[in-house]
Design an enzyme around this catalytic site. Sequence first.
Site, PDB file in Angstrom:
ATOM      1  N   THR A   1       0.308  16.049  -2.755  1.00 56.81           N
ATOM      2  CA  THR A   1       1.676  15.196  -2.789  1.00 56.81           C
ATOM      3  C   THR A   1       2.097  14.142  -2.843  1.00 56.81           C
ATOM      4  OG1 THR A   1       2.578  17.271  -1.387  1.00 56.81           O
ATOM      5  CG2 THR A   1       3.922  15.141  -0.968  1.00 56.81           C
ATOM      6  N   VAL A  30       7.521  28.120  -0.912  1.00 55.88           N
ATOM      7  CA  VAL A  30       8.268  26.359  -0.818  1.00 55.88           C
ATOM      8  C   VAL A  30       7.318  25.533   0.839  1.00 55.88           C
ATOM      9  CG1 VAL A  30      10.428  25.118  -1.240  1.00 55.88           C
ATOM     10  CG2 VAL A  30       9.748  27.599  -2.493  1.00 55.88           C
ATOM     11  N   GLY A  31       7.479  24.029   0.306  1.00 54.26           N
ATOM     12  CA  GLY A  31       6.975  23.262   1.683  1.00 54.26           C
ATOM     13  C   GLY A  31       8.100  23.028   1.967  1.00 54.26           C
ATOM     14  N   HIS A  54       1.231  18.581   6.258  1.00 56.77           N
ATOM     15  CA  HIS A  54       1.118  20.287   6.806  1.00 56.77           C
ATOM     16  C   HIS A  54       2.748  20.601   6.668  1.00 56.77           C
ATOM     17  CE1 HIS A  54      -2.853  19.992   9.664  1.00 56.77           C
ATOM     18  NE2 HIS A  54      -2.710  20.548   8.240  1.00 56.77           N
TER      19      HIS A  54
END
Lengths: 140, 166
Positions: A1, A30-31, A54
Site C-alpha cells: 500500500t 476489498v480492504g 492489516h
Amino acid sequence: TVGAVAVDREGNIACATSTGGLLNKMEGRVGDTPCIGSGSYADNNIGAVSTTGHGEAIMKVTLARLILFHMEQGQSVEAASDLGLAFMKSRVNGLGGVVTVDPQGHWAARFSSLQMAWAAAQKDTLHYGLYTGEHFTQSI
Amino acid sequence: MLPVVVIHGGAGHVPRDRSDMSISGVCSAARAAYGILRGGGNSMDAVVEAVIQMENNPTFNAGCGSVLNVKGEVEMDALVMDGKTLASGAVSAVRNIANPIQLARLVMDKTTHACLTAEGASQFARAMGVPEVPLQSLITEYARMRWQKNLAHDANPVESQMGKMG
C-alpha cells in the site's frame, strides 16, 4: 500500500491511498484502502491520515477517522497516531502504520509494524526513515 | 510550516535487499509532491502525483508491483479525499489500469458516487478514456515469486503474516 497526505499554502488538505491489497487474497476481496475513514480521511478543520497495514483490522477500528477524532480532542498528530495504532493492536490485534498532518503543518509518520518506508518534505528539508525510531534528513 | 507532504510506502516487512529501493521510492515521491506544493500547486495534485509515482514504481504494492490474488491476478483499490469539501472518490477491485489513483480522482470529479468497483470501475475507466494496460504489465517477478511461495502449504508463517498487510 502507498499513500500521501499534504497541506498546501492555502491550508487545504488532501489525502490519497492506493494498493494492490493482500498477498494471495480471495478474488473480490476489498480492504480498507477505498473505504472513507479507514484507508484515509481528510478534513481541513482537523487534518488528514493515510493508513497501511492489516486491512480488516484497520476497517474494524476505522483507523484514519479514529486518529482524527483524537486530534479533535486535542491530541498532537504524533500522540493521536500512536493512540489509534495502539487501540487497533489491543482491540483487534492489528498492526499497521499511518502518515498524519494537521492544518498547521505538523506531521507524523508512525507505525506498529516491523517497518514502514516513509518520507516527508517541509521547509525545503526531506525527512525519511524505515525502521522504528529512524529519522534522517537532507536538504531538498 | 506550510506546505508539507508526508508519504508512506506500506507497512510490514521490507526485505533487506529491497530497503534501499523503498526508501529511494518514497523520497522521490515526496520530492515530486513537494515540488508541486512549493510551486503553488494544490494539495490534491500533490498527493495524487506522489501516489502515481509509487504506483509506477515496481517496488511498491500498488499499480505495477501489486501483490497477486489467489488466482495470480491483480485487483487494485484506491481512494482520494479533499479536505476542503470532503469530496472523495474511490475504486475497488479494479483491473488493467496503471494508475488506480487517477481513476479514483475521476470518480470524485466526474460522478456523484463515492466508490466504483470491479467491472463497473473498468467501464467507467473506458468511458473516461483511461487506457487499459495488459495484466502482465502490472505483474513483477517479485510479486509472482511471493504469490507462488504463499500458495505452498508449508509457506513461512512469518512471511505469510506480513503478507497479510495490504
